[in-house]
Design an enzyme around this catalytic site. Structure first.
Site, mmCIF file in Angstrom:
data_model
loop_
_atom_site.group_PDB
_atom_site.id
_atom_site.type_symbol
_atom_site.label_atom_id
_atom_site.label_comp_id
_atom_site.label_asym_id
_atom_site.label_seq_id
_atom_site.Cartn_x
_atom_site.Cartn_y
_atom_site.Cartn_z
ATOM 1 N N HIS A 241 -43.909 -10.365 -28.409
ATOM 2 C CA HIS A 241 -43.963 -11.749 -28.889
ATOM 3 C C HIS A 241 -45.395 -12.297 -28.789
ATOM 4 O O HIS A 241 -45.926 -12.840 -29.766
ATOM 5 C CB HIS A 241 -42.994 -12.580 -28.046
ATOM 6 C CG HIS A 241 -42.995 -14.046 -28.322
ATOM 7 N ND1 HIS A 241 -42.021 -14.661 -29.080
ATOM 8 C CD2 HIS A 241 -43.830 -15.045 -27.932
ATOM 9 C CE1 HIS A 241 -42.260 -15.966 -29.147
ATOM 10 N NE2 HIS A 241 -43.354 -16.226 -28.451
ATOM 11 N N GLU A 242 -46.011 -12.130 -27.641
ATOM 12 C CA GLU A 242 -47.350 -12.711 -27.451
ATOM 13 C C GLU A 242 -48.398 -12.020 -28.318
ATOM 14 O O GLU A 242 -49.309 -12.661 -28.832
ATOM 15 C CB GLU A 242 -47.749 -12.649 -25.966
ATOM 16 C CG GLU A 242 -46.822 -13.395 -25.016
ATOM 17 C CD GLU A 242 -46.691 -14.880 -25.314
ATOM 18 O OE1 GLU A 242 -47.559 -15.443 -26.019
ATOM 19 O OE2 GLU A 242 -45.697 -15.474 -24.862
ATOM 20 N N HIS A 245 -48.395 -13.563 -31.618
ATOM 21 C CA HIS A 245 -49.257 -14.750 -31.694
ATOM 22 C C HIS A 245 -50.720 -14.346 -31.859
ATOM 23 O O HIS A 245 -51.457 -14.926 -32.654
ATOM 24 C CB HIS A 245 -49.138 -15.581 -30.411
ATOM 25 C CG HIS A 245 -47.872 -16.371 -30.288
ATOM 26 N ND1 HIS A 245 -47.350 -17.122 -31.311
ATOM 27 C CD2 HIS A 245 -47.034 -16.554 -29.224
ATOM 28 C CE1 HIS A 245 -46.248 -17.731 -30.885
ATOM 29 N NE2 HIS A 245 -46.027 -17.387 -29.638
HETATM 30 ZN ZN LIG Z 1 -44.495 -17.946 -28.321
#
Ligand SMILES: [Zn+2]
Length: 423
Positions: A241-242, A245
């Site tokens: 997830h990170e 980003h």
């Molecule tokens: Zn996030």
């Protein structure tokens, strides 16, 4: 709202233009956005407008696998935070599986989303592990994120060239304490700039602060405890997830749903369904926050890595998300792939290299000055020194007594090379 304590973190980070790894609290929303608007006029409009992402349409998709070198920094205070080699290698494997769509649970993706699911074609190669024992603690506060973990002089570990390497720091992230609430943070990352679908000011405040920070429990444990609420399952996908980003992706809800459901937000991606709020660490396939009943509407995509569903139900990036990530790697983060990748020896400061690599019984070091003696040290991935030898440039180094695996060779305390030993 079982995770209301968790929610309250993100508003602070979001308000400051940061991307965070947690839910967003409704309680501070108006105040926070207004503060941001005052310091950065137009922020509100940029935050809410619906954007057709140029990146999603203009990228030149190709089949080339994009290889990204990763430096893992394990910054630990207590031994339990000193995540072991096995878990670190597993973390790299999880990244590779998820970014190549090779994880076994892709079969769980609902058939309605099959047309948009995509292999990102991004692979991760572990370049180096840096371990730092610290007395510092890392806690987000109302004034900022715990970026000290990225700075050696502040008890962290300096980034390795952030233009060339994806730096991931693994540490204990203490919860945000605010208004009597304790809000756990799993991780955070900064996107690059400029991207149309992000508000200006979202990028890392300085080059050396780029990268990803994740809590050690997301790497080495099967659950993450939330006081008074129980535990949420962990599959080492917080990093997935990170890193999303870091490659420019937003939460699929577009972050508008801070007060409950709000369908005005967008992630800048056409093929993720409109979603009005983050999922709440669940796997609720009946969830459909926006457009229910409208012909052609799809339910919320809890299988998406950029939602806040449970990691146990996340298994997919979409084609639109993949287009953004590949575009970012090929433009804003192109240094990540501008140097050779593969099984050849890796050099840091000059053309010194290990031959052969993988090595079997011995290796030579090419590129050394013939007239000098050199100090050669071999470290395992725990940072433990296994061997220290003084050699002349034409001398071989015996590694027949070292188990097959990945090691690091330090020459004169300057060059650090990756050594693979095979049998
Ligand atoms: Zn996030």
């Amino acid at each position: 709202m079982n995770y209301i304590h968790v929610f309250s973190i993100a508003i602070l980070l979001f308000w400051s233009g940061w991307v965070n790894g947690q839910h967003v609290s409704p309680c501070l929303y108006d105040h926070a956005i207004q503060l941001r608007e005052e310091s950065n006029p137009g922020y509100k409009e940029r935050l809410y407008r619906t954007i057709e992402s140029n990146a999603a349409h203009n990228v030149n998709r190709n089949d080339e696998v994009l290889k990204v070198k990763v430096v893992l920094h394990v910054v630990y205070k207590d031994d339990i935070e000193n995540v072991g080699d096995d878990a670190l290698l597993k973390q790299i494997q999880v990244l590779n599986a998820c970014y190549r769509r090779k994880n076994a649970d892709t079969v769980n993706l609902r058939s309605i989303f099959h047309p948009v699911a995509a292999d990102a074609g991004i692979e991760f190669e572990l370049e180096e592990v840096r371990r730092v024992k610290t007395t510092a603690t890392f806690r987000p506060s109302i004034s900022g994120l715990p970026d000290d973990v990225k700075i050696t002089s502040k008890g962290g570990s300096d980034a390795k060239d952030p233009d060339k390497y994806l730096n991931i720091w693994i540490c204990k992230i203490l919860p945000l304490e605010l208004f009597g609430l304790s809000s756990p943070v799993l991780g955070y990352a900064y996107p690059p700039e400029p991207l149309d679908h992000w508000p200006a000011g979202s990028a890392a405040p300085a080059k050396h602060l780029e990268g990803v920070v994740i809590d050690y429990r997301t790497v080495s444990q099967s659950t993450y405890p939330i006081p008074n609420l129980g535990s949420i399952p962990m599959l080492a996908r917080t990093a997935v997830h990170e890193v999303g980003h870091y490659f420019g992706l937003r939460h699929i809800s577009g972050d508008a749903g801070l007060f409950g459901v709000n369908c005005e937000g967008t992630d800048g991606v056409d093929d993720t369904p409109t979603q009005g709020a983050q999922s709440q660490f669940n796997c609720d396939t009946s969830q459909n926050t926006c457009g229910a009943g409208v012909i052609g509407d799809l339910p919320d995509m809890i299988e998406n890595y950029m939602d806040y569903s449970a990691e146990t139900c996340q298994n997919t990036f979409t084609k639109g998300q993949v287009a953004i990530m590949r575009s970012v790697i090929q433009t804003l983060r192109k240094g990540l792939i501008s140097h050779p990748s593969g099984t050849e020896s890796i050099y840091v400061d000059n053309n010194v290299s290990i031959v052969p690599n993988p090595a079997y019984q011995f290796f030579d070091i090419h590129g050394l000055n013939n007239n000098h003696q050199y100090s050669v040290e071999i470290y395992n991935m725990m940072g433990q020194k296994l061997k220290h030898k003084q050699i002349y440039s034409n001398e071989s180094v015996d590694v027949s007594d070292i188990y097959p695996g990945i090691y690091f060779v330090r020459i004169d305390n300057i060059n650090q090379l990756k050594l693979m030993i095979a049998r």
